[in-house]
Design a protein around this motif. Structure first.
Motif, PDB file in Angstrom:
ATOM      1  N   VAL A 326      -2.525 -12.139   7.929  1.00 53.45           N
ATOM      2  CA  VAL A 326      -3.436 -11.043   7.578  1.00 53.45           C
ATOM      3  C   VAL A 326      -2.675  -9.928   6.860  1.00 53.45           C
ATOM      4  O   VAL A 326      -3.112  -9.419   5.820  1.00 53.45           O
ATOM      5  CB  VAL A 326      -4.131 -10.494   8.842  1.00 53.45           C
ATOM      6  CG1 VAL A 326      -4.874  -9.188   8.529  1.00 53.45           C
ATOM      7  CG2 VAL A 326      -5.096 -11.520   9.413  1.00 53.45           C
ATOM      8  N   LEU A 327      -1.524  -9.549   7.441  1.00 51.31           N
ATOM      9  CA  LEU A 327      -0.732  -8.485   6.828  1.00 51.31           C
ATOM     10  C   LEU A 327      -0.230  -8.884   5.441  1.00 51.31           C
ATOM     11  O   LEU A 327      -0.311  -8.098   4.489  1.00 51.31           O
ATOM     12  CB  LEU A 327       0.450  -8.133   7.734  1.00 51.31           C
ATOM     13  CG  LEU A 327       0.094  -7.490   9.083  1.00 51.31           C
ATOM     14  CD1 LEU A 327       1.341  -7.312   9.938  1.00 51.31           C
ATOM     15  CD2 LEU A 327      -0.606  -6.152   8.860  1.00 51.31           C
ATOM     16  N   TRP A 328       0.292 -10.105   5.319  1.00 57.10           N
ATOM     17  CA  TRP A 328       0.779 -10.571   4.019  1.00 57.10           C
ATOM     18  C   TRP A 328      -0.347 -10.591   2.987  1.00 57.10           C
ATOM     19  O   TRP A 328      -0.167 -10.196   1.836  1.00 57.10           O
ATOM     20  CB  TRP A 328       1.396 -11.969   4.160  1.00 57.10           C
ATOM     21  CG  TRP A 328       2.844 -11.957   4.509  1.00 57.10           C
ATOM     22  CD1 TRP A 328       3.400 -12.239   5.717  1.00 57.10           C
ATOM     23  CD2 TRP A 328       3.929 -11.626   3.640  1.00 57.10           C
ATOM     24  NE1 TRP A 328       4.767 -12.114   5.673  1.00 57.10           N
ATOM     25  CE2 TRP A 328       5.123 -11.745   4.401  1.00 57.10           C
ATOM     26  CE3 TRP A 328       4.015 -11.242   2.312  1.00 57.10           C
ATOM     27  CZ2 TRP A 328       6.379 -11.485   3.863  1.00 57.10           C
ATOM     28  CZ3 TRP A 328       5.275 -10.985   1.765  1.00 57.10           C
ATOM     29  CH2 TRP A 328       6.441 -11.104   2.537  1.00 57.10           C
ATOM     30  N   THR A 329      -1.519 -11.067   3.412  1.00 57.21           N
ATOM     31  CA  THR A 329      -2.646 -11.139   2.478  1.00 57.21           C
ATOM     32  C   THR A 329      -3.046  -9.745   1.996  1.00 57.21           C
ATOM     33  O   THR A 329      -3.260  -9.523   0.787  1.00 57.21           O
ATOM     34  CB  THR A 329      -3.854 -11.815   3.152  1.00 57.21           C
ATOM     35  OG1 THR A 329      -3.497 -13.135   3.551  1.00 57.21           O
ATOM     36  CG2 THR A 329      -5.041 -11.872   2.202  1.00 57.21           C
ATOM     37  N   GLU A 330      -3.151  -8.796   2.925  1.00 52.46           N
ATOM     38  CA  GLU A 330      -3.575  -7.448   2.546  1.00 52.46           C
ATOM     39  C   GLU A 330      -2.598  -6.811   1.559  1.00 52.46           C
ATOM     40  O   GLU A 330      -3.000  -6.314   0.499  1.00 52.46           O
ATOM     41  CB  GLU A 330      -3.689  -6.572   3.791  1.00 52.46           C
ATOM     42  CG  GLU A 330      -4.038  -5.122   3.458  1.00 52.46           C
ATOM     43  CD  GLU A 330      -4.054  -4.228   4.677  1.00 52.46           C
ATOM     44  OE1 GLU A 330      -4.288  -3.005   4.497  1.00 52.46           O
ATOM     45  OE2 GLU A 330      -3.823  -4.737   5.804  1.00 52.46           O
ATOM     46  N   LEU A 383       7.321  -4.943   1.560  1.00 55.97           N
ATOM     47  CA  LEU A 383       7.466  -3.620   2.151  1.00 55.97           C
ATOM     48  C   LEU A 383       6.364  -3.350   3.177  1.00 55.97           C
ATOM     49  O   LEU A 383       6.614  -2.831   4.277  1.00 55.97           O
ATOM     50  CB  LEU A 383       7.442  -2.551   1.063  1.00 55.97           C
ATOM     51  CG  LEU A 383       7.633  -1.110   1.542  1.00 55.97           C
ATOM     52  CD1 LEU A 383       9.004  -0.932   2.162  1.00 55.97           C
ATOM     53  CD2 LEU A 383       7.441  -0.127   0.393  1.00 55.97           C
ATOM     54  N   GLY A 384       5.124  -3.696   2.817  1.00 54.50           N
ATOM     55  CA  GLY A 384       4.015  -3.482   3.749  1.00 54.50           C
ATOM     56  C   GLY A 384       4.186  -4.284   5.023  1.00 54.50           C
ATOM     57  O   GLY A 384       3.947  -3.773   6.129  1.00 54.50           O
ATOM     58  N   TYR A 385       4.615  -5.529   4.889  1.00 53.68           N
ATOM     59  CA  TYR A 385       4.787  -6.373   6.086  1.00 53.68           C
ATOM     60  C   TYR A 385       5.921  -5.858   6.961  1.00 53.68           C
ATOM     61  O   TYR A 385       5.790  -5.784   8.194  1.00 53.68           O
ATOM     62  CB  TYR A 385       5.057  -7.813   5.669  1.00 53.68           C
ATOM     63  CG  TYR A 385       5.390  -8.706   6.836  1.00 53.68           C
ATOM     64  CD1 TYR A 385       4.391  -9.138   7.704  1.00 53.68           C
ATOM     65  CD2 TYR A 385       6.699  -9.102   7.089  1.00 53.68           C
ATOM     66  CE1 TYR A 385       4.687  -9.949   8.796  1.00 53.68           C
ATOM     67  CE2 TYR A 385       7.013  -9.891   8.167  1.00 53.68           C
ATOM     68  CZ  TYR A 385       6.006 -10.320   9.022  1.00 53.68           C
ATOM     69  OH  TYR A 385       6.310 -11.105  10.100  1.00 53.68           O
ATOM     70  N   LEU A 386       7.046  -5.486   6.351  1.00 52.40           N
ATOM     71  CA  LEU A 386       8.182  -5.012   7.138  1.00 52.40           C
ATOM     72  C   LEU A 386       7.846  -3.733   7.897  1.00 52.40           C
ATOM     73  O   LEU A 386       8.311  -3.520   9.028  1.00 52.40           O
ATOM     74  CB  LEU A 386       9.391  -4.789   6.221  1.00 52.40           C
ATOM     75  CG  LEU A 386      10.020  -6.059   5.632  1.00 52.40           C
ATOM     76  CD1 LEU A 386      11.129  -5.703   4.650  1.00 52.40           C
ATOM     77  CD2 LEU A 386      10.567  -6.957   6.742  1.00 52.40           C
ATOM     78  N   ASN A 387       7.044  -2.856   7.295  1.00 52.82           N
ATOM     79  CA  ASN A 387       6.672  -1.615   7.974  1.00 52.82           C
ATOM     80  C   ASN A 387       5.626  -1.840   9.062  1.00 52.82           C
ATOM     81  O   ASN A 387       5.469  -0.991   9.942  1.00 52.82           O
ATOM     82  CB  ASN A 387       6.135  -0.603   6.957  1.00 52.82           C
ATOM     83  CG  ASN A 387       7.225   0.167   6.260  1.00 52.82           C
ATOM     84  OD1 ASN A 387       7.709   1.179   6.739  1.00 52.82           O
ATOM     85  ND2 ASN A 387       7.643  -0.335   5.102  1.00 52.82           N
ATOM     86  N   SER A 388       4.896  -2.946   8.971  1.00 47.15           N
ATOM     87  CA  SER A 388       3.850  -3.211   9.966  1.00 47.15           C
ATOM     88  C   SER A 388       4.276  -4.216  11.023  1.00 47.15           C
ATOM     89  O   SER A 388       3.536  -4.451  11.980  1.00 47.15           O
ATOM     90  CB  SER A 388       2.587  -3.734   9.258  1.00 47.15           C
ATOM     91  OG  SER A 388       2.140  -2.832   8.284  1.00 47.15           O
TER      92      SER A 388
END
Length: 406
Positions: A326-330, A383-388
């Motif tokens: 989900v995170l990767w897709t977003e 970056l988004g995935y690592l922060n989440s």
């Protein structure tokens, strides 16, 4: 673009797609979504970088001297007419062929349509020719054929001499517009004190970006041959050492002749464009860096809400692997939208600049744009995935209890 993407994601995401993909796309239009901020900031940085790259690539591509095996790379000018054959023989003895020899005849406009240049300069009406076009000294030439860099847009190329009692000229279309002249109009030239009245027989479009002797005005043969003139010539010398030696020997034998290595002009142009683009590159990188900061800040401000959403999904049975998808897709969708918007707008901006400002043909380096798009998508997703990623480590029960107390 962000608003369109959010609206489209809300209405047209297929129900048959994978749960993780549907949930990731749904995050683009959920409350407090990051679509607008991330698309604007990162997309603007991509736009600046891609526009600069496309314009620079198109500019430098037109000035590549060594790219073509038969393109001249040595310019000779200030040759006198009685020196031409000697210079030609000298070059042939070195295995170099003189590609093109073009006469240059200096002249000024004395009158247009019977009105003197001084009278036209005193005219303040909107119908008067532009002052720069009247005041400048022209370097005219004469020849029987159109050059490769020219295209006839009006009139005819010389044709039957009996159709005109005056010597005929061909005028570049933009200059004709500045002088307010058209087919059949008369221009009187001052050629070293000798007045020559001419008639405009044709208008030409000239590709000024080419390394070739281009002219505002071309006379028909049989008019300027006896006028004082110099000659500019082009040749090709493959080796750089050979060009330097040839320049030295040529100037020693004919001191008045100047030889210019066009590959050095190309190197100077590369350097100028590179320095001028440094500030724009910095601005673009700053915009992308700011976009990543915006992304990180958006993650921080919505951290609790995201944590609660993930806890609910885990309570409903979603696995850690599904939540990672989900995170990767977003974030991949956010990066793809930002990169695509920036690259598409850069292609439009570069086309406008190249064709409108620089008046050149536009070539789209699709590979470079595809690389920029892919890199932006992957960088944003990573970056988004690592922060989440840390949100997945919180126990769902603790998160939900904390939310209830809030």
């Amino acid at each position: 673009t962000a608003l369109i993407v959010a609206h489209t994601a809300r209405r047209f995401v297929p129900r048959s797609t994978d749960f993780a993909v549907r949930q990731g796309i749904a995050n683009l239009f959920r409350p407090r979504n990051q679509t607008g901020a991330v698309t604007l900031s990162i997309g603007f940085g991509v736009f600046l970088l891609a526009t600069l790259h496309l314009v620079q690539a198109n500019l430098l591509d037109r000035f590549r001297i060594e790219a073509s095996g038969d393109r001249p790379n040595l310019l000779l000018f200030d040759l006198q007419t009685d020196q031409l054959e000697g210079v030609r023989s000298f070059l042939e003895s070195r295995g170099v062929r003189l590609e093109q020899a073009t006469p240059l005849v200096p002249a000024r406009i004395a009158a247009i349509g019977g009105r003197s240049a001084s009278e036209l300069l005193a005219d303040t009406t909107g119908a008067a020719p532009e002052r720069w076009a009247l005041r400048r000294e022209y370097r005219n030439t004469y020849r029987a054929e159109l050059a490769e860099t020219e295209e006839l847009v009006a009139g005819e190329w010389w044709g039957d001499r009996a159709r005109s009692r005056l010597p005929r000229i061909s005028v570049e279309e933009d200059l004709a517009r500045e002088l307010r002249v058209g087919l059949g109009d008369r221009i009187t030239w001052d050629v070293q004190g000798v007045p020559i009245e001419t008639e405009v027989a044709s208008l030409r479009r000239v590709d000024w970006a080419r390394f070739s002797p281009n002219f505002f005005v071309v006379f028909e043969p049989g008019v300027l041959e006896e006028a004082p003139q110099t000659i500019v010539a082009l040749a090709r010398v493959p080796e750089s050492i050979g060009r330097a030696e040839l320049q030295r020997d040529l100037v020693e034998r004919w001191p008045n002749v100047s030889a210019l290595d066009l590959t050095q002009v190309q190197e100077a142009l590369d350097g100028i464009v590179g320095k001028a683009s440094l500030a724009v590159r910095f601005l673009a990188l700053f915009a992308i860096g700011g976009g990543l900061v915006v992304l990180a800040g958006s993650l921080a401000t919505t951290r609790f809400q995201r944590m609660r959403e993930l806890a609910l999904l885990r309570t409903l049975g979603a696995s850690r692997a599904q939540l990672r998808r989900v995170l990767w897709t977003e974030y991949f969708a956010l990066g793809a939208v930002s990169g695509l918007a920036g690259a598409a707008l850069a292609a439009v901006a570069a086309w406008v600049l190249t064709t409108g400002l620089f008046e050149m043909d536009f070539r789209l380096p699709a590979t470079a744009l595809a690389v920029a798009w892919g890199a932006t998508s992957l960088l944003t997703a990573a970056l988004g995935y690592l922060n989440s990623r840390g949100l997945l480590d919180r126990p769902p029960l603790a998160v939900l209890r904390e939310a209830d107390r809030g």
